[in-house]
Motif scaffolding. Sequence first.
Motif, PDB file in Angstrom:
ATOM      1  N   LYS A   1      53.602 -42.421  41.105  1.00 40.95           N
ATOM      2  CA  LYS A   1      52.528 -43.249  41.660  1.00 40.95           C
ATOM      3  C   LYS A   1      51.203 -42.491  41.717  1.00 40.95           C
ATOM      4  O   LYS A   1      50.254 -42.949  42.338  1.00 40.95           O
ATOM      5  CB  LYS A   1      52.914 -43.736  43.050  1.00 40.95           C
ATOM      6  N   ARG A   2      51.157 -41.314  41.104  1.00 39.77           N
ATOM      7  CA  ARG A   2      49.970 -40.440  41.047  1.00 39.77           C
ATOM      8  C   ARG A   2      49.574 -39.905  42.429  1.00 39.77           C
ATOM      9  O   ARG A   2      48.401 -39.705  42.718  1.00 39.77           O
ATOM     10  CB  ARG A   2      48.779 -41.147  40.397  1.00 39.77           C
ATOM     11  N   ILE A   3      50.572 -39.681  43.261  1.00 41.29           N
ATOM     12  CA  ILE A   3      50.346 -39.051  44.557  1.00 41.29           C
ATOM     13  C   ILE A   3      50.705 -37.583  44.414  1.00 41.29           C
ATOM     14  O   ILE A   3      51.738 -37.232  43.832  1.00 41.29           O
ATOM     15  CB  ILE A   3      51.208 -39.723  45.647  1.00 41.29           C
ATOM     16  N   ASP A   4      49.866 -36.705  44.953  1.00 40.95           N
ATOM     17  CA  ASP A   4      50.123 -35.274  44.846  1.00 40.95           C
ATOM     18  C   ASP A   4      51.438 -34.902  45.520  1.00 40.95           C
ATOM     19  O   ASP A   4      51.711 -35.322  46.646  1.00 40.95           O
ATOM     20  CB  ASP A   4      48.995 -34.473  45.487  1.00 40.95           C
ATOM     21  N   VAL A   5      52.238 -34.100  44.817  1.00 40.62           N
ATOM     22  CA  VAL A   5      53.477 -33.564  45.385  1.00 40.62           C
ATOM     23  C   VAL A   5      53.493 -32.035  45.326  1.00 40.62           C
ATOM     24  O   VAL A   5      54.367 -31.400  45.900  1.00 40.62           O
ATOM     25  CB  VAL A   5      54.736 -34.153  44.688  1.00 40.62           C
ATOM     26  N   GLY A   6      52.543 -31.445  44.615  1.00 43.51           N
ATOM     27  CA  GLY A   6      52.430 -29.988  44.532  1.00 43.51           C
ATOM     28  C   GLY A   6      51.012 -29.606  44.157  1.00 43.51           C
ATOM     29  O   GLY A   6      50.353 -30.318  43.394  1.00 43.51           O
TER      30      GLY A   6
ATOM     31  N   PRO B   1      39.100 -31.014  42.411  1.00 43.86           N
ATOM     32  CA  PRO B   1      39.407 -31.690  43.675  1.00 43.86           C
ATOM     33  C   PRO B   1      40.470 -30.920  44.447  1.00 43.86           C
ATOM     34  O   PRO B   1      41.334 -30.273  43.868  1.00 43.86           O
ATOM     35  CB  PRO B   1      39.923 -33.061  43.229  1.00 43.86           C
ATOM     36  N   GLY B   2      40.386 -31.001  45.757  1.00 39.31           N
ATOM     37  CA  GLY B   2      41.381 -30.348  46.605  1.00 39.31           C
ATOM     38  C   GLY B   2      42.674 -31.139  46.615  1.00 39.31           C
ATOM     39  O   GLY B   2      42.792 -32.191  45.980  1.00 39.31           O
ATOM     40  N   PRO B   3      43.656 -30.637  47.338  1.00 43.59           N
ATOM     41  CA  PRO B   3      44.931 -31.363  47.415  1.00 43.59           C
ATOM     42  C   PRO B   3      44.737 -32.724  48.074  1.00 43.59           C
ATOM     43  O   PRO B   3      43.977 -32.856  49.034  1.00 43.59           O
ATOM     44  CB  PRO B   3      45.810 -30.440  48.261  1.00 43.59           C
ATOM     45  N   GLN B   4      45.423 -33.723  47.539  1.00 43.29           N
ATOM     46  CA  GLN B   4      45.288 -35.096  48.037  1.00 43.29           C
ATOM     47  C   GLN B   4      46.670 -35.634  48.403  1.00 43.29           C
ATOM     48  O   GLN B   4      47.182 -36.563  47.763  1.00 43.29           O
ATOM     49  CB  GLN B   4      44.591 -35.961  46.996  1.00 43.29           C
TER      50      GLN B   4
END
Length: 142
Positions: A80-85, A127-130
């Motif tokens: 879902k294009r959500i940051d995991v790492g 960009p920073g972690p999201q």
Amino acid sequence: MQERYGLDQRRVSGVVITLVVAVAFLAAVAFAGVMLVRDNIRHELVVWTVVAPDRADATFTVERDGADEVVCVLRAQDSKRIDVGYAQIVIPPGEDAVTIDYSLRTVAPAFTVEVLACERPGELRAPGPQFPPGIAVPEQPW
């Protein structure tokens, strides 16, 4: 005034304005050229694999001036294009071309891994972690 002194005031001010605009334009072009030439850090993701639900391994190359320290940002996302790492990797001065193997800790299985940027310290524009609210960025390195 031209009849008395032989000067055309409108002509002199037109030349001065044109000269100032030309110098400003040339300065802007020179600045842009220097900034384009200076950014000589290149990176390329070679391969990445999901090793475990909480780990993805990535191999990438960085070409830079060997005298420069470089910071690279590596990010993993789910389907879902959500940051995991997310990790910032410092590459110390050394060889001009280096290959980095990095094990990225993730909070869920990675669907994609990418190198967002490689820049000199202080010039990093990634960009920073999201991560979603309530999810902490996993500790790095693995």
